[in-house]
Design an enzyme around this catalytic site. Structure first.
Site, mmCIF file in Angstrom:
data_model
loop_
_atom_site.group_PDB
_atom_site.id
_atom_site.type_symbol
_atom_site.label_atom_id
_atom_site.label_comp_id
_atom_site.label_asym_id
_atom_site.label_seq_id
_atom_site.Cartn_x
_atom_site.Cartn_y
_atom_site.Cartn_z
ATOM 1 N N LYS A 147 0.860 -1.186 0.000
ATOM 2 C CA LYS A 147 0.000 0.000 0.000
ATOM 3 C C LYS A 147 0.895 1.233 0.000
ATOM 4 O O LYS A 147 1.709 1.402 0.918
ATOM 5 C CB LYS A 147 -0.897 -0.035 1.249
ATOM 6 C CG LYS A 147 -1.887 1.103 1.354
ATOM 7 C CD LYS A 147 -2.871 0.821 2.480
ATOM 8 C CE LYS A 147 -3.811 1.982 2.726
ATOM 9 N NZ LYS A 147 -4.733 1.718 3.835
ATOM 10 N N ARG A 149 0.398 -5.125 3.492
ATOM 11 C CA ARG A 149 -0.845 -5.564 4.131
ATOM 12 C C ARG A 149 -1.101 -7.024 3.788
ATOM 13 O O ARG A 149 -0.895 -7.456 2.656
ATOM 14 C CB ARG A 149 -1.975 -4.674 3.615
ATOM 15 C CG ARG A 149 -3.327 -4.993 4.160
ATOM 16 C CD ARG A 149 -4.243 -3.797 4.103
ATOM 17 N NE ARG A 149 -4.712 -3.496 2.747
ATOM 18 C CZ ARG A 149 -5.572 -2.504 2.470
ATOM 19 N NH1 ARG A 149 -6.012 -1.722 3.432
ATOM 20 N NH2 ARG A 149 -5.960 -2.290 1.248
ATOM 21 N N ASP A 184 -16.738 -0.053 -0.516
ATOM 22 C CA ASP A 184 -15.430 -0.558 -0.958
ATOM 23 C C ASP A 184 -14.557 -0.902 0.240
ATOM 24 O O ASP A 184 -13.509 -1.531 0.081
ATOM 25 C CB ASP A 184 -14.716 0.462 -1.846
ATOM 26 C CG ASP A 184 -14.602 1.821 -1.182
ATOM 27 O OD1 ASP A 184 -15.651 2.423 -0.900
ATOM 28 O OD2 ASP A 184 -13.470 2.270 -0.924
ATOM 29 N N ASP A 197 -9.012 -1.293 5.813
ATOM 30 C CA ASP A 197 -8.859 0.121 5.505
ATOM 31 C C ASP A 197 -8.926 1.010 6.734
ATOM 32 O O ASP A 197 -9.955 1.585 7.065
ATOM 33 C CB ASP A 197 -9.890 0.561 4.453
ATOM 34 C CG ASP A 197 -9.169 1.210 3.306
ATOM 35 O OD1 ASP A 197 -8.136 1.851 3.560
ATOM 36 O OD2 ASP A 197 -9.604 1.069 2.152
HETATM 37 P P1 AMP Z 1 -9.843 4.857 0.918
HETATM 38 O O1 AMP Z 1 -10.431 6.128 1.418
HETATM 39 O O2 AMP Z 1 -8.505 4.530 1.472
HETATM 40 O O3 AMP Z 1 -10.806 3.709 0.990
HETATM 41 O O4 AMP Z 1 -9.565 5.108 -0.628
HETATM 42 C C1 AMP Z 1 -10.570 5.383 -1.557
HETATM 43 C C2 AMP Z 1 -10.002 5.318 -2.946
HETATM 44 O O5 AMP Z 1 -9.015 6.342 -3.142
HETATM 45 C C3 AMP Z 1 -9.331 4.014 -3.306
HETATM 46 O O6 AMP Z 1 -9.603 3.758 -4.655
HETATM 47 C C4 AMP Z 1 -7.867 4.329 -3.068
HETATM 48 O O7 AMP Z 1 -7.021 3.485 -3.809
HETATM 49 C C5 AMP Z 1 -7.794 5.755 -3.557
HETATM 50 N N1 AMP Z 1 -6.677 6.527 -2.968
HETATM 51 C C6 AMP Z 1 -6.553 6.927 -1.680
HETATM 52 N N2 AMP Z 1 -5.414 7.626 -1.522
HETATM 53 C C7 AMP Z 1 -4.792 7.659 -2.721
HETATM 54 C C8 AMP Z 1 -3.574 8.227 -3.217
HETATM 55 N N3 AMP Z 1 -2.749 8.913 -2.434
HETATM 56 N N4 AMP Z 1 -3.287 8.034 -4.520
HETATM 57 C C9 AMP Z 1 -4.104 7.352 -5.339
HETATM 58 N N5 AMP Z 1 -5.257 6.809 -4.946
HETATM 59 C C10 AMP Z 1 -5.611 6.955 -3.654
HETATM 60 MG MG MG Z 2 -10.642 1.843 0.702
#
Ligand code: AMP
Ligand code: MG
Length: 491
Positions: A117, A180, A256, A266
């Site tokens: 990650k 992870r 998700d 997450d």
């Molecule tokens: P999360 O809030 O961690 O569940 O992420 C939601 C979405 O945003 C997922 O598709 C992650 O892969 C994407 N995402 C979160 N942070 C980043 C980042 N720094 N660069 C690219 N994608 C991100």
């Molecule tokens: Mg997520």
């Protein structure tokens, strides 16, 4: 020693069943190399249980794998496609900053996903940089390992490395990659993605894959897709009840972020509740309290209904009948969840048998805790050891009356007092990862490079039901200046 040999000695033993699924489910892609990786923390016990060699992982070659610079033999890195309802709104997502290296087959024959990650941009990155910062990755490490020790199904953390590069959030921060480990990364959102953009065959392939991976015993059953739905519902009912019982607030229960395996996944804006208040929200972006503590069971049911919708074509050829089957399964969630929660609460109060009034006894305690703003974890710990601490709650007549009812209740079961006490010790953690303690550990590590604070914290969190004297220090409450605590998504 050649590079290849060192990697093989690490114990990586990959299979890549995900790559054998329809091509639209993922994108094959290697991690983006980083400048100068450094190992910050390695989970020795987890590594060993996965069949990995700790020393080899600590070597330059081992760290290069954890940083995404070297691909271990047998790995076929890929970014998974998925969609999801984020705060109720449907969006296309996918691994935007993570890559699945492959599935490690452990010495016991178990299959677990190994994911990096923070490993760089992917086709699903949207406007993100594909990277992660050290603080949030260490935070995930601490909280996921604490959850595991608390007996709650969760993805695990194998390692954190720094990249030698900066990431820019509100401020410039050291970049990092977390390794992870998960039973799988199948999410409700994975099914939503395939249901929306895939064919019927794609959907069936995904459902069969999920069955084989997580519920092999029912794979051969004729109505297996209904079973899949029911089993996922059961696992989530167990999981969410456990969250509620320890006061864990996930903070971003988007579809998700809900797994098919029943593991917590997450760790973004999550945190543990101190003062008991059902309306507690930590996440700065959750302005309407959608993911507040008391809403978690309802949100879980909502997410599972989204899951059920994706399965409709597989449940029955007749649409109306499929809908009815899905509806019945979903309506079971509330009952299942409640049963798990009630059983857990009885155990927290040292109760072995069942009486109808138990629920009102529990509600009586909770409403007093809310009224007097009592600390959730410490109240149950105090009840366990029958040593009222200096909180407002324990001096009140209400409490005295409740205590009498509770003692009378304990008297109406066969088990001796000692057995009740033991049950309570096993059900009420001595400590949780208190937000201020986690912050202290992260600050020492990220700002001063001092690992000792985090090391001690991880150590006491690793056996929360032991109730050792060393843990007492970690149950103290945050100072007023640390409240209210707020968590952020910009990780
Ligand atoms: P999360 O809030 O961690 O569940 O992420 C939601 C979405 O945003 C997922 O598709 C992650 O892969 C994407 N995402 C979160 N942070 C980043 C980042 N720094 N660069 C690219 N994608 C991100
Ligand atoms: Mg997520």
């Amino acid at each position: 020693m050649t590079e290849k040999k060192a990697i093989i000695e690490s114990g990586w033993n990959f299979d890549n069943s995900y790559t054998r699924l329809p091509k639209s489910f993922f994108t094959r892609l290697d991690p983006t190399p980083v400048r100068s990786p450094k190992l910050i923390i390695l989970n020795d016990l987890l590594a060993t249980s996965l069949g990995l060699n700790v020393q080899a992982l600590q070597s330059n070659d081992g760290v290069a794998v954890l940083a995404g610079i070297q691909i271990p033999e047998g790995a076929l890195p890929l970014a998974q496609a998925y969609a999801g309802h984020q705060f109720g709104h449907f969006t296309v997502l996918g691994d935007g900053r993570a890559l699945l290296l492959g599935e490690q087959i452990t010495p016991l024959g178990e299959r677990v996903d190994i994911q990096l990650k923070g490993s760089g941009k992917t086709p699903y990155s949207r406007r993100g940089d594909g990277r992660a910062a050290l603080g949030p990755m260490l935070r995930e490490y601490i909280i996921s390992e604490a959850m595991h020790a608390l007996g709650i199904a969760t993805t695990r953390s194998l390692a954190v490395v720094t990249t030698g590069e900066s990431v820019f959030r509100e401020t410039e921060q050291p970049g990092a990659i977390l390794t992870r480990v998960a039973a799988s990364h199948l999410r409700v959102g994975t099914f939503q993605y395939v249901s929306k953009w895939g064919t019927f065959e794609d959907l069936r392939a995904l459902a069969d894959y999920a069955l084989q991976r997580h519920f092999p015993e029912i794979y051969a059953v004729e109505s297996r897709y209904l079973y899949l739905l029911q089993e996922v519902i059961k696992r989530q009912a167990v999981l969410i009840a456990k969250w509620q019982l320890v006061g864990f607030i996930h903070g971003v229960m988007n579809t998700d972020n809900m797994t098919i395996s029943g593991e917590t996944i997450d760790y973004g804006p999550c945190a543990f509740m101190d003062t008991y208040d059902p309306a507690t929200v930590f996440s700065s972006i959750d302005i309407n309290g959608r993911y507040a503590y008391s809403n978690q069971p309802y949100i879980a049911a909502w997410n599972l209904a989204r899951f059920a919708e994706t399965l409709l074509p597989l449940l029955h050829v007749d649409e109306a009948q499929a809908f009815k089957l899905a509806e019945d399964a979903i309506s079971d969630f509330t009952e299942l969840y409640h049963r798990n929660w009630l059983a857990g609460m009885r155990a927290k109060l040292g109760i072995f048998n069942e009486e109808l009034q138990d629920e009102s006894l529990i509600e009586g305690l909770l409403s007093m805790m809310q009224k007097y703003r009592a600390d959730y974890t410490n109240t149950f710990r105090t009840l366990t050891f029958d040593k009222p601490e200096d909180t407002v709650l324990f001096g009140t007549t209400e409490y005295a009356q409740w205590h009498e009812l509770w003692q009378a209740r304990l008297g109406r079961q066969q088990e001796e007092k000692a057995a009740s006490h033991q049950l309570m010790k096993n059900s009420n953690p001595a400590l949780i990862p208190r937000n201020h303690r986690v912050e202290d550990a992260l600050e020492a590590m990220v700002k001063q490079g001092d690992y000792s604070v985090m090391e001690r914290l991880l150590d006491v969190l690793s056996s929360p039901y032991v109730h050792s004297p060393e843990q007492a220090d970690y149950s103290s409450l945050p100072s007023l200046s640390n409240r209210p605590y707020q968590t952020y998504c910009g990780t």
